[in-house]
Scaffold this motif. Structure first.
Motif, PDB file in Angstrom:
ATOM      1  N   THR A  62       0.836  -1.201   0.000  1.00  0.00           N
ATOM      2  CA  THR A  62       0.000   0.000   0.000  1.00  0.00           C
ATOM      3  C   THR A  62       0.871   1.252   0.000  1.00  0.00           C
ATOM      4  OG1 THR A  62      -1.640  -1.223   1.283  1.00  0.00           O
ATOM      5  CG2 THR A  62      -1.937   1.141   1.153  1.00  0.00           C
ATOM      6  N   MET A  63       1.941   1.235   0.814  1.00  0.00           N
ATOM      7  CA  MET A  63       2.809   2.417   0.876  1.00  0.00           C
ATOM      8  C   MET A  63       3.527   2.641  -0.450  1.00  0.00           C
ATOM      9  SD  MET A  63       4.358   2.470   4.745  1.00  0.00           S
ATOM     10  CE  MET A  63       5.112   0.862   4.701  1.00  0.00           C
ATOM     11  N   THR A  64       3.958   1.568  -1.093  1.00  0.00           N
ATOM     12  CA  THR A  64       4.656   1.695  -2.371  1.00  0.00           C
ATOM     13  C   THR A  64       3.712   2.213  -3.449  1.00  0.00           C
ATOM     14  OG1 THR A  64       5.818  -0.275  -1.673  1.00  0.00           O
ATOM     15  CG2 THR A  64       6.259   0.461  -3.889  1.00  0.00           C
ATOM     16  N   LEU A  65       2.491   1.661  -3.443  1.00  0.00           N
ATOM     17  CA  LEU A  65       1.489   2.094  -4.411  1.00  0.00           C
ATOM     18  C   LEU A  65       1.127   3.575  -4.200  1.00  0.00           C
ATOM     19  CD1 LEU A  65      -0.476   1.295  -6.663  1.00  0.00           C
ATOM     20  CD2 LEU A  65      -2.034   0.437  -4.925  1.00  0.00           C
ATOM     21  N   LEU A  66       1.057   3.965  -2.926  1.00  0.00           N
ATOM     22  CA  LEU A  66       0.716   5.362  -2.619  1.00  0.00           C
ATOM     23  C   LEU A  66       1.733   6.330  -3.201  1.00  0.00           C
ATOM     24  CD1 LEU A  66      -0.538   5.025   1.030  1.00  0.00           C
ATOM     25  CD2 LEU A  66      -1.749   6.186  -0.810  1.00  0.00           C
ATOM     26  N   ASN A  67       3.009   5.951  -3.134  1.00  0.00           N
ATOM     27  CA  ASN A  67       4.046   6.816  -3.698  1.00  0.00           C
ATOM     28  C   ASN A  67       3.766   7.093  -5.165  1.00  0.00           C
ATOM     29  OD1 ASN A  67       5.792   7.647  -1.796  1.00  0.00           O
ATOM     30  ND2 ASN A  67       7.183   5.901  -1.971  1.00  0.00           N
ATOM     31  N   THR A  68       3.423   6.028  -5.896  1.00  0.00           N
ATOM     32  CA  THR A  68       3.139   6.176  -7.320  1.00  0.00           C
ATOM     33  C   THR A  68       1.878   7.013  -7.517  1.00  0.00           C
ATOM     34  OG1 THR A  68       4.071   3.983  -7.578  1.00  0.00           O
ATOM     35  CG2 THR A  68       2.867   4.860  -9.460  1.00  0.00           C
ATOM     36  N   MET A  69       0.836   6.708  -6.728  1.00  0.00           N
ATOM     37  CA  MET A  69      -0.415   7.465  -6.871  1.00  0.00           C
ATOM     38  C   MET A  69      -0.204   8.945  -6.551  1.00  0.00           C
ATOM     39  SD  MET A  69      -3.212   4.869  -5.285  1.00  0.00           S
ATOM     40  CE  MET A  69      -4.615   5.969  -5.449  1.00  0.00           C
ATOM     41  N   ARG A  78      -4.466   7.572   2.105  1.00  0.00           N
ATOM     42  CA  ARG A  78      -3.817   6.364   2.598  1.00  0.00           C
ATOM     43  C   ARG A  78      -4.795   5.353   3.176  1.00  0.00           C
ATOM     44  NH1 ARG A  78      -1.216  10.020   0.861  1.00  0.00           N
ATOM     45  NH2 ARG A  78       0.938  10.481   1.301  1.00  0.00           N
ATOM     46  N   VAL A  79      -5.624   5.839   4.072  1.00  0.00           N
ATOM     47  CA  VAL A  79      -6.522   4.932   4.782  1.00  0.00           C
ATOM     48  C   VAL A  79      -7.520   4.298   3.824  1.00  0.00           C
ATOM     49  CG1 VAL A  79      -8.335   4.871   6.522  1.00  0.00           C
ATOM     50  CG2 VAL A  79      -6.262   6.176   6.929  1.00  0.00           C
ATOM     51  N   LEU A  80      -7.999   5.099   2.905  1.00  0.00           N
ATOM     52  CA  LEU A  80      -8.998   4.596   1.959  1.00  0.00           C
ATOM     53  C   LEU A  80      -8.413   3.473   1.104  1.00  0.00           C
ATOM     54  CD1 LEU A  80     -11.885   5.008   1.105  1.00  0.00           C
ATOM     55  CD2 LEU A  80     -11.134   6.789  -0.468  1.00  0.00           C
ATOM     56  N   LEU A  81      -7.171   3.655   0.663  1.00  0.00           N
ATOM     57  CA  LEU A  81      -6.518   2.615  -0.135  1.00  0.00           C
ATOM     58  C   LEU A  81      -6.301   1.363   0.709  1.00  0.00           C
ATOM     59  CD1 LEU A  81      -5.291   2.088  -2.943  1.00  0.00           C
ATOM     60  CD2 LEU A  81      -3.088   2.796  -2.021  1.00  0.00           C
ATOM     61  N   TYR A  82      -5.850   1.555   1.949  1.00  0.00           N
ATOM     62  CA  TYR A  82      -5.605   0.411   2.825  1.00  0.00           C
ATOM     63  C   TYR A  82      -6.909  -0.351   3.097  1.00  0.00           C
ATOM     64  CZ  TYR A  82      -3.574  -2.449   6.467  1.00  0.00           C
ATOM     65  OH  TYR A  82      -3.132  -3.530   7.190  1.00  0.00           O
ATOM     66  N   ARG A  83      -8.027   0.382   3.130  1.00  0.00           N
ATOM     67  CA  ARG A  83      -9.312  -0.274   3.372  1.00  0.00           C
ATOM     68  C   ARG A  83      -9.892  -0.905   2.106  1.00  0.00           C
ATOM     69  NH1 ARG A  83     -12.230   4.123   7.448  1.00  0.00           N
ATOM     70  NH2 ARG A  83     -10.612   4.071   9.036  1.00  0.00           N
TER      71      ARG A  83
END
Ligand SMILES: Cc1ncc(C[n+]2csc(CCOP(=O)(O)OP(=O)(O)O)c2C)c(N)n1
Length: 247
Positions: A62-69, A78-83
């Motif tokens: 999730t953290m790696t994907l967030l960097n790209t997003m 962050r939280v929404l993606l993790y959920r």
């Protein structure tokens, strides 16, 4: 003796016979709770949350994907993606197309998802803080054994709404976790122009909030602090403040 103690209803403290102003800069800063050292090694076994490998991998992915997003969409949630919010819906919201659940009525990156208990983001900074406290108060009155988590940046914490929210949460004893991401900047405003005290965590005791500062780049420290704050917020109907330091 008890007669020697001040009897004012607004404070419990000792008398002082010497004229002295409290100097903020001589108080030691609030420590930064961490679990791992800079090499990623757990420092104390007792603080290791012992998460299953799949969960650690999910956090990492999730953290790696967030960097790209973040690079493509400006700022993801962050939280929404993790959920588990699907990437297609993040994109649909940013385009405001027919598949956007909000049907293009919001600005880009102002996601919302009732099924994942994620309230739609508002543009004006910090308006979510008193609203979150109201939701937490409603949960308390309904005796629902739940808590609210409210995310904001250190810049938003300068808004009057933050003060109103912190004070209501403390006085109404609401089950809420205030989670401040202190990344050192509010767009172009550095923290040196944002505040003069010891960050956001130092304000907590002034409001009567149980407070902690954590290394926001230490995923286990963030996990431990959030989990424990959430557990106690529900069990004790108390508000908590977490300041996650990052850059
Ligand atoms: C009341 C208000 N003032 C100004 C803005 C413009 N604005 C949008 S984001 C931002 C900075 C926010 O910084 P911070 O709260 O530290 O959060 P970060 O973006 O760093 O996570 C500002 C000033 C706004 N949205 N609302």
């Amino acid at each position: 003796s008890p007669e020697e103690r001040p009897q004012f209803p607004g404070a419990s403290a000792e008398f002082a016979e010497r004229l002295e102003f409290i100097q903020p800069q001589v108080l030691a800063g609030i420590p930064v709770y961490r679990v791992m050292d800079r090499q990623g090694q757990v420092i104390r076994d007792s603080e290791d949350p012992q998460l299953p490998k799949e969960q650690v991998l999910k956090l990492y992915k999730t953290m790696t994907l967030l960097n790209t997003m973040d690079r493509i969409l400006y700022e993801s949630q962050r939280v929404l993606l993790y959920r588990g919010y699907p990437l297609e819906l993040f994109m649909a919201q940013c385009y405001g197309n027919a598949r956007d659940p909000g049907k293009g009525r919001q600005m880009p990156v102002h996601y919302g998802c009732p099924e994942r208990h994620f309230v739609t983001i508002s543009s004006p900074l910090a308006t979510q803080i008193p609203q979150a406290v109201g939701a937490a108060y409603a949960i308390k009155r309904a005796d629902a054994s739940r808590a609210v988590v409210c995310y904001f940046g250190e810049g938003a914490a300068s808004e009057g709404d933050a003060h109103a929210g912190f004070n209501f949460a403390a006085t109404l004893e609401c089950p809420i976790v205030f989670f401040c991401r202190n990344n050192g900047y509010a767009i172009s405003t550095p923290t040196s122009e944002q505040y003069r005290g010891d960050g956001i965590a130092a304000r907590g005791p002034g409001y009567g909030l149980l407070s902690i500062r954590v290394d926001g780049n230490d995923v286990f420290a963030v996990y431990n602090a959030t989990r424990e704050a959430r557990r106690r917020a529900v069990a004790e109907n108390q508000p908590f403040l977490i300041e996650a330091m990052t850059y």
